[in-house]
Design a protein around this motif. Structure first.
Motif, PDB file in Angstrom:
ATOM      1  N   MET A   7       1.161  -4.279   5.011  1.00  0.00           N
ATOM      2  CA  MET A   7      -0.083  -3.565   4.754  1.00  0.00           C
ATOM      3  C   MET A   7       0.156  -2.080   4.463  1.00  0.00           C
ATOM      4  SD  MET A   7      -2.248  -5.804   4.624  1.00  0.00           S
ATOM      5  CE  MET A   7      -2.536  -7.478   5.103  1.00  0.00           C
ATOM      6  N   GLY A   8       1.348  -1.577   4.770  1.00  0.00           N
ATOM      7  CA  GLY A   8       1.690  -0.198   4.450  1.00  0.00           C
ATOM      8  C   GLY A   8       2.226  -0.034   3.037  1.00  0.00           C
ATOM      9  N   ASP A   9       2.496  -1.146   2.379  1.00  0.00           N
ATOM     10  CA  ASP A   9       3.006  -1.138   1.015  1.00  0.00           C
ATOM     11  C   ASP A   9       1.893  -0.677   0.079  1.00  0.00           C
ATOM     12  OD1 ASP A   9       3.946  -1.800  -1.565  1.00  0.00           O
ATOM     13  OD2 ASP A   9       5.085  -3.498  -0.798  1.00  0.00           O
ATOM     14  N   SER A  92      10.268  -2.629  -5.410  1.00  0.00           N
ATOM     15  CA  SER A  92       9.728  -2.484  -4.063  1.00  0.00           C
ATOM     16  C   SER A  92      10.574  -1.505  -3.251  1.00  0.00           C
ATOM     17  CB  SER A  92       9.672  -3.853  -3.387  1.00  0.00           C
ATOM     18  OG  SER A  92       9.230  -3.734  -2.067  1.00  0.00           O
ATOM     19  N   LEU A  93      11.889  -1.642  -3.346  1.00  0.00           N
ATOM     20  CA  LEU A  93      12.803  -0.747  -2.625  1.00  0.00           C
ATOM     21  C   LEU A  93      12.621   0.697  -3.082  1.00  0.00           C
ATOM     22  CD1 LEU A  93      15.272  -0.169  -0.787  1.00  0.00           C
ATOM     23  CD2 LEU A  93      16.692  -0.652  -2.797  1.00  0.00           C
ATOM     24  N   VAL A  98      10.751   6.247  -2.070  1.00  0.00           N
ATOM     25  CA  VAL A  98       9.954   7.424  -2.451  1.00  0.00           C
ATOM     26  C   VAL A  98       9.021   7.816  -1.308  1.00  0.00           C
ATOM     27  CG1 VAL A  98       8.126   8.219  -4.009  1.00  0.00           C
ATOM     28  CG2 VAL A  98      10.148   7.072  -4.928  1.00  0.00           C
ATOM     29  N   GLN A  99       8.463   6.816  -0.616  1.00  0.00           N
ATOM     30  CA  GLN A  99       7.583   7.110   0.520  1.00  0.00           C
ATOM     31  C   GLN A  99       8.327   7.872   1.608  1.00  0.00           C
ATOM     32  OE1 GLN A  99       6.133   3.265   1.746  1.00  0.00           O
ATOM     33  NE2 GLN A  99       4.255   3.512   0.553  1.00  0.00           N
ATOM     34  N   TYR A 100       9.639   7.614   1.742  1.00  0.00           N
ATOM     35  CA  TYR A 100      10.436   8.289   2.760  1.00  0.00           C
ATOM     36  C   TYR A 100      11.104   9.560   2.235  1.00  0.00           C
ATOM     37  CZ  TYR A 100       9.812   4.262   5.800  1.00  0.00           C
ATOM     38  OH  TYR A 100       9.276   3.281   6.591  1.00  0.00           O
TER      39      TYR A 100
END
Length: 115
Positions: A7-9, A92-93, A98-100
């Motif tokens: 759900m965080g994706d 996806s990776l 990028v989120q991190y």
């Protein structure tokens, strides 16, 4: 079939569902001709709307992975191209990296270090 969603994706849920089913077929959890559970059952198991699952199933039908047959449900038509499965995992990776705060070059360097 055990499907899970993150759900965080940031990707839309229907894309995550399609990826999970595509991966299950590619890994051999379902063979050509096998029937999938009804969309309502998949939706209930995932805790999402049945229309979201139906959209994912339609996308996979359009890719040639699934086949819809009136009165017989949804069955596996063919295995997805392994390259497309790997490409989807890489997208996806990269999105998660990028989120991190990682750049694409950072991810490439990490892959080189692990090889």
């Amino acid at each position: 079939m055990l499907l899970t969603l993150d759900m965080g994706d940031p990707r839309p849920l229907h894309e995550q569902v399609a990826e999970a089913i595509r991966r299950a077929v590619a890994e051999g959890s379902y063979a050509q001709g096998d029937r999938l559970p009804p969309a309502r059952d998949l939706a209930a198991a995932l805790g999402i709307n049945a229309n979201t699952v139906l959209r994912a199933l339609r996308d996979l039908r359009d890719e040639g992975v699934l086949e819809f047959r009136r009165g017989r449900g949804v069955s596996v038509l063919s295995r997805p191209n392994p390259r497309s499965v790997i490409e989807e995992k890489l997208r996806s990776l990269l999105a998660e990296a990028v989120q991190y705060g990682y750049r694409h070059d950072d991810v490439i360097e990490l892959i080189r270090e692990l090889s």
